[in-house]
Design a protein around this motif. Structure first.
Motif, short mmCIF file in Angstrom:
data_model
loop_
_atom_site.label_atom_id
_atom_site.label_comp_id
_atom_site.label_asym_id
_atom_site.label_seq_id
_atom_site.Cartn_x
_atom_site.Cartn_y
_atom_site.Cartn_z
N ASP A 37 7.43 -5.32 -15.80
CA ASP A 37 8.42 -4.75 -14.90
C ASP A 37 8.19 -5.23 -13.46
OD1 ASP A 37 10.59 -2.72 -14.28
OD2 ASP A 37 8.97 -1.91 -13.07
N PHE A 38 6.95 -5.22 -13.01
CA PHE A 38 6.66 -5.67 -11.65
C PHE A 38 6.88 -7.17 -11.50
CE2 PHE A 38 5.24 -1.55 -10.70
CZ PHE A 38 4.99 -1.46 -9.34
N PHE A 50 0.84 -1.20 0.00
CA PHE A 50 0.00 0.00 0.00
C PHE A 50 0.87 1.25 0.00
CE2 PHE A 50 -1.65 3.48 2.63
CZ PHE A 50 -2.70 3.89 1.82
N PHE A 51 1.89 1.27 0.86
CA PHE A 51 2.73 2.46 0.98
C PHE A 51 3.64 2.67 -0.24
CE2 PHE A 51 2.03 1.72 5.65
CZ PHE A 51 1.30 2.88 5.86
N THR A 52 4.03 1.59 -0.91
CA THR A 52 4.96 1.73 -2.03
C THR A 52 4.27 1.74 -3.38
OG1 THR A 52 5.33 -0.67 -2.10
CG2 THR A 52 6.85 0.65 -0.78
N LEU A 53 3.01 1.33 -3.45
CA LEU A 53 2.32 1.25 -4.74
C LEU A 53 1.01 2.03 -4.73
CD1 LEU A 53 2.30 -1.62 -7.14
CD2 LEU A 53 0.05 -0.87 -6.41
N GLY A 54 0.18 1.80 -3.73
CA GLY A 54 -1.10 2.51 -3.69
C GLY A 54 -0.95 3.98 -3.36
N LEU A 55 -0.11 4.30 -2.37
CA LEU A 55 0.06 5.69 -1.96
C LEU A 55 0.63 6.57 -3.07
CD1 LEU A 55 -0.26 7.73 0.30
CD2 LEU A 55 1.99 7.07 1.16
N PRO A 56 1.67 6.13 -3.83
CA PRO A 56 2.14 6.98 -4.93
C PRO A 56 1.06 7.30 -5.96
CG PRO A 56 3.77 5.29 -4.44
CD PRO A 56 2.54 4.96 -3.64
N ALA A 57 0.22 6.31 -6.28
CA ALA A 57 -0.86 6.56 -7.23
C ALA A 57 -1.85 7.57 -6.67
CB ALA A 57 -1.57 5.25 -7.57
N GLY A 83 -4.06 -2.81 -4.18
CA GLY A 83 -5.19 -2.65 -5.08
C GLY A 83 -6.53 -2.59 -4.39
N ALA A 84 -6.78 -3.53 -3.46
CA ALA A 84 -8.11 -3.62 -2.87
C ALA A 84 -8.46 -2.40 -2.03
CB ALA A 84 -8.21 -4.89 -2.01
N ILE A 85 -7.47 -1.87 -1.30
CA ILE A 85 -7.76 -0.69 -0.46
C ILE A 85 -8.21 0.48 -1.32
CG2 ILE A 85 -6.73 1.05 1.05
CD1 ILE A 85 -5.07 -1.07 2.31
N ILE A 98 -4.37 -2.44 -11.81
CA ILE A 98 -3.44 -3.05 -12.77
C ILE A 98 -2.15 -3.48 -12.09
CG2 ILE A 98 -2.00 -2.60 -14.81
CD1 ILE A 98 -4.26 -0.76 -15.81
N LEU A 99 -1.58 -2.58 -11.29
CA LEU A 99 -0.31 -2.90 -10.64
C LEU A 99 -0.51 -3.76 -9.39
CD1 LEU A 99 1.61 0.49 -10.94
CD2 LEU A 99 1.66 -1.48 -12.47
#
Length: 417
Positions: free
Chosen positions: A330-331, A37-44, A168-170, A269-270
């Motif tokens: 990439d991921f 969440f902090f490294t993927l969701g928060l940046p988005a 993703g879910a959050i 997606i990510l």
């Protein structure tokens, strides 16, 4: 040190392996839920709310505790550490602390100030870094290299499943239902995942009493012993390239938002498609590690990683769906590389005792580079454009592959002498 990454042909008893895979899977899920969440969701979310690339790069502060965990890693070379006692005691307590910390995220919705979320990410990452040390020390004291290859593959796959929920879910629940409900749901899952460890009685088999456990010594003495091992210097140089190659990954979510994807779409997606692809990739890499060892697998993966990063940097003329496809690849590569580097670090840490310290030092250096590279990538992207940031990371990936080749040749030469 690098030579220890070659494949191991010793048979692994079924019961210890199965128990180790369960432990690795459960606690990788515990780490993955908040970390992704902090490294993927928060940046988005930040980019969707108008944050600059420099601000987005600051979310990589989550790597700072990982970079500093070498400071307290020597504590876990001991069989008992206050205040929670044995390693099993720490495995019981840390998930509860993680759940409580993440529950506090519900108090700070993404449209408000961002600094509380960054602070909570630091606390959560500190707990996760400690949990990683305890689990790694337990595995090193329990399994041979072949078993650790499967355990690391399981750990990455479980972290990915956690990422599918945390990354993703959050975002989806927050958009359609409630931000608070989504966060508290994840906090509750963290508690449930740790429940099996509470059910098991202490039987003295937590890996802390293995024969390689050294006598307690001051941290600086433990660091010096690890640094004096053969091959430590060249391995550290390659780790610098490992971290730098992952710097531009912090910009992938921002790139997708810039290409027209919403924060929710980017998170799906990510956080679901891309991270889901890591599960079969991890299984494949686990098999490859048993067959060929770390060196050849690293060389191939970093060559492909460099090509994908260049593709993302030059993706301007490409349709949005092609950018999304490159981001997924990439991921997937990042997850596969995590399996290999964890195996490399555990194998290196298992040489000569001081397992927790050795693993802590190597992974701290890796995280320190990722922390700095993520912030640098955001600054470079803001100042010179995203193509330049991706090109720099692609060059670092080529250096990482070349360094792995040099270490492979060097270890082969040492074995023939």
């Amino acid at each position: 040190m690098f030579a220890s990454s070659t494949r191991c042909d010793r048979a692994v008893p079924v019961s210890p392996l199965a128990r180790s895979l369960l432990v690795m899977g459960l606690f990788s899920l515990v780490q993955g839920l908040p970390a992704w969440f902090f490294t993927l969701g928060l940046p988005a979310l930040m980019r969707d709310n108008g944050a600059s690339l420099s601000m987005v790069g600051l979310t990589w502060v989550v790597w700072l505790p990982q970079a500093c965990k070498m400071l307290w890693a020597p504590l876990f070379d001991r069989p008992v550490v206050a205040p929670f006692g044995s390693r099993r005691g720490w495995l019981r307590a840390l998930p509860l602390l993680m759940a409580g910390t993440f529950a506090c995220v519900a108090l700070f919705p993404p449209d408000g100030p961002l600094w509380p979320l960054l602070v909570l990410s630091l606390i959560s990452a500190s707990i996760g870094a400690t949990l990683q040390i305890v689990v790694a020390a337990w595995l090193i004291g329990t399994l041979p290299a072949e078993g650790r290859a499967w355990a690391n593959a399981t750990g990455v796959a479980a972290t990915v499943i956690g990422g599918m929920l945390g990354g993703g879910a959050i975002l989806s629940i927050g958009t359609h239902l409630s931000w608070t409900f989504g966060v508290l749901l994840v906090a509750g899952l963290i508690v449930l995942l740790s429940f099996p460890v509470w059910l098991r009685a202490d039987r003295g088999d937590d890996g802390a009493a293995d024969q390689q456990t050294p006598a307690p010594c001051p941290p600086w003495s433990a660091w010096r012993q690890v640094a004096s091992r053969p091959g430590f210097g060249p391995l550290c140089a390659v780790i610098l390239c490992f971290g730098a190659a992952g710097g531009a990954d912090v910009l992938v979510a921002a790139l997708m938002v810039d290409r027209g994807f919403s924060a929710e779409q980017t998170g799906w997606i990510l956080g679901t498609v891309a991270t889901g692809s890591v599960i079969p990739a991890s299984a494949l890499v686990g098999w490859a590690l048993r067959r060929w060892g770390c060196g050849p697998v690293l060389i191939v993966l970093y060559a492909v990683k460099a090509a994908v990063l260049l593709g993302l940097g030059l993706s301007g003329p490409l349709p949005a769906v092609a950018v999304a496809a490159l981001a997924v690849v990439d991921f997937s590569l990042s997850g596969a590389l995590t399996v290999v580097t964890w195996q490399l670090y555990m194998n290196a840490a298992s040489d000569g005792g001081q397992a927790a310290t050795g693993f802590g030092v190597l992974t701290s250096l890796d995280a320190l580079m990722r922390f700095g590279a993520g912030i640098l990538a955001g600054t470079v992207g803001q100042s010179f454009g995203m193509p330049t940031a991706f090109a720099v990371s692609a060059a670092a990936a080529l250096l990482a592959g070349s360094g792995a080749l040099i270490l492979r040749l060097s270890s082969s030469a040492d074995q023939t002498q």
